[in-house]
Design a protein around this motif. Structure first.
Motif, PDB file in Angstrom:
ATOM      1  N   ASN A  49      51.078  62.870  58.221  1.00  0.00           N
ATOM      2  CA  ASN A  49      49.655  63.120  58.035  1.00  0.00           C
ATOM      3  C   ASN A  49      48.988  63.358  59.386  1.00  0.00           C
ATOM      4  O   ASN A  49      48.320  64.361  59.574  1.00  0.00           O
ATOM      5  CB  ASN A  49      48.991  61.953  57.303  1.00  0.00           C
ATOM      6  CG  ASN A  49      47.514  62.175  57.113  1.00  0.00           C
ATOM      7  OD1 ASN A  49      47.097  63.250  56.701  1.00  0.00           O
ATOM      8  ND2 ASN A  49      46.713  61.178  57.433  1.00  0.00           N
ATOM      9  N   ALA A 162      49.265  67.526  50.855  1.00  0.00           N
ATOM     10  CA  ALA A 162      48.126  66.696  50.431  1.00  0.00           C
ATOM     11  C   ALA A 162      47.062  66.573  51.512  1.00  0.00           C
ATOM     12  O   ALA A 162      45.877  66.485  51.220  1.00  0.00           O
ATOM     13  CB  ALA A 162      48.605  65.307  50.022  1.00  0.00           C
ATOM     14  N   TRP A 163      47.471  66.599  52.758  1.00  0.00           N
ATOM     15  CA  TRP A 163      46.537  66.400  53.863  1.00  0.00           C
ATOM     16  C   TRP A 163      45.477  67.493  53.930  1.00  0.00           C
ATOM     17  O   TRP A 163      44.421  67.303  54.512  1.00  0.00           O
ATOM     18  CB  TRP A 163      47.288  66.294  55.180  1.00  0.00           C
ATOM     19  CG  TRP A 163      48.042  67.549  55.526  1.00  0.00           C
ATOM     20  CD1 TRP A 163      49.316  67.873  55.129  1.00  0.00           C
ATOM     21  CD2 TRP A 163      47.580  68.651  56.284  1.00  0.00           C
ATOM     22  NE1 TRP A 163      49.665  69.107  55.597  1.00  0.00           N
ATOM     23  CE2 TRP A 163      48.614  69.614  56.318  1.00  0.00           C
ATOM     24  CE3 TRP A 163      46.384  68.939  56.941  1.00  0.00           C
ATOM     25  CZ2 TRP A 163      48.496  70.828  56.977  1.00  0.00           C
ATOM     26  CZ3 TRP A 163      46.273  70.148  57.608  1.00  0.00           C
ATOM     27  CH2 TRP A 163      47.313  71.076  57.615  1.00  0.00           C
ATOM     28  N   ASN A 164      45.724  68.662  53.328  1.00  0.00           N
ATOM     29  CA  ASN A 164      44.711  69.715  53.431  1.00  0.00           C
ATOM     30  C   ASN A 164      44.324  70.348  52.104  1.00  0.00           C
ATOM     31  O   ASN A 164      43.611  71.337  52.086  1.00  0.00           O
ATOM     32  CB  ASN A 164      45.162  70.807  54.415  1.00  0.00           C
ATOM     33  CG  ASN A 164      46.297  71.648  53.886  1.00  0.00           C
ATOM     34  OD1 ASN A 164      46.842  71.374  52.823  1.00  0.00           O
ATOM     35  ND2 ASN A 164      46.658  72.672  54.625  1.00  0.00           N
ATOM     36  N   ASN A 165      44.768  69.808  50.958  1.00  0.00           N
ATOM     37  CA  ASN A 165      44.401  70.438  49.698  1.00  0.00           C
ATOM     38  C   ASN A 165      43.638  69.533  48.745  1.00  0.00           C
ATOM     39  O   ASN A 165      43.401  69.909  47.605  1.00  0.00           O
ATOM     40  CB  ASN A 165      45.633  71.036  49.013  1.00  0.00           C
ATOM     41  CG  ASN A 165      46.554  69.993  48.440  1.00  0.00           C
ATOM     42  OD1 ASN A 165      46.271  68.803  48.458  1.00  0.00           O
ATOM     43  ND2 ASN A 165      47.684  70.441  47.915  1.00  0.00           N
ATOM     44  N   GLY A 166      43.274  68.356  49.190  1.00  0.00           N
ATOM     45  CA  GLY A 166      42.471  67.467  48.351  1.00  0.00           C
ATOM     46  C   GLY A 166      43.274  66.587  47.417  1.00  0.00           C
ATOM     47  O   GLY A 166      42.710  65.798  46.673  1.00  0.00           O
ATOM     48  N   THR A 167      44.598  66.705  47.420  1.00  0.00           N
ATOM     49  CA  THR A 167      45.447  65.836  46.615  1.00  0.00           C
ATOM     50  C   THR A 167      45.606  64.514  47.355  1.00  0.00           C
ATOM     51  O   THR A 167      45.857  64.515  48.552  1.00  0.00           O
ATOM     52  CB  THR A 167      46.846  66.477  46.415  1.00  0.00           C
ATOM     53  OG1 THR A 167      46.681  67.755  45.834  1.00  0.00           O
ATOM     54  CG2 THR A 167      47.718  65.616  45.531  1.00  0.00           C
ATOM     55  N   PRO A 168      45.480  63.385  46.667  1.00  0.00           N
ATOM     56  CA  PRO A 168      45.597  62.098  47.361  1.00  0.00           C
ATOM     57  C   PRO A 168      46.997  61.847  47.911  1.00  0.00           C
ATOM     58  O   PRO A 168      47.984  62.349  47.389  1.00  0.00           O
ATOM     59  CB  PRO A 168      45.283  61.063  46.278  1.00  0.00           C
ATOM     60  CG  PRO A 168      44.759  61.795  45.126  1.00  0.00           C
ATOM     61  CD  PRO A 168      45.168  63.221  45.253  1.00  0.00           C
TER      62      PRO A 168
END
Length: 181
Positions: A49, A162-168
């Motif tokens: 991350n 996940a770090w840039n697409n809004g997925t937790p």
């Protein structure tokens, strides 16, 4: 007078002077990028991350072997998200080696959860922080194991981006170097 960022130090004989004190900050956060269903968690299941400093290294294979960038006292913080089936106990364990993975020892339980008898795969989390003294970066290392995980149980991962697409980020590990050995 010293300048910004300097501290008053002694030479050991009583003479005082101002000097810049070097501090090495190393922090590295990773998350599980897919579900882990049991056994050693492969290195390819992890995505970085964010890091400050050199950062950790993880082998990109089924062994998932982590090595440290520097000696010192390190804090490892785990936050696993479990999805156990009914009646299953699931674990997130840390194993350590001091001899280049020839011998491995169960170091700490990074989390534990039990399945709810009426709701399978109900989200549950665990957390732990442990300290480890890395005395030699050539021979010391760790790996993570998803323990128990009977058919249908898993430790939840997120999307690899996940770090840039809004997925937790569901399951995370953080490595922090605190001090010299």
């Amino acid at each position: 007078d010293g300048t910004s960022g300097q501290a008053l130090v002694t030479d050991g004989s009583g003479a005082l002077s101002f000097a810049t004190i070097a501090t090495t900050v190393e922090v590295d956060q990773w998350y599980l990028n897919q579900n882990a269903t049991g056994g050693t968690i492969p290195g390819t299941y992890w995505t970085r991350n964010l890091k400050v400093g050199t950062g950790m290294s993880v082998s990109q294979d089924a062994n998932g072997r982590w090595t440290f960038p520097s000696t010192g006292i390190w804090k490892i913080t785990t936050h696993p998200m479990f999805r156990p089936i009914s009646g299953d106990n699931v674990y997130f364990d840390i194993y350590i080696t001091r001899d280049s993975f020839s011998n491995n020892y169960h170091y700490a339980r990074g989390g534990k959860s039990s399945g709810n008898y009426s709701n399978s795969n109900l989200a549950q989390n665990g957390a732990n922080s442990v300290l480890i003294d890395i005395e030699n970066v050539s021979t010391y290392g760790i790996y993570f194991v998803a323990g128990s995980h009977s058919g249908g149980s898993y430790t939840q991962g997120g999307d690899a981006s996940a770090w840039n697409n809004g997925t937790p980020m569901y399951t995370t590990v953080m490595f922090e170097r605190l001090s010299d050995t």
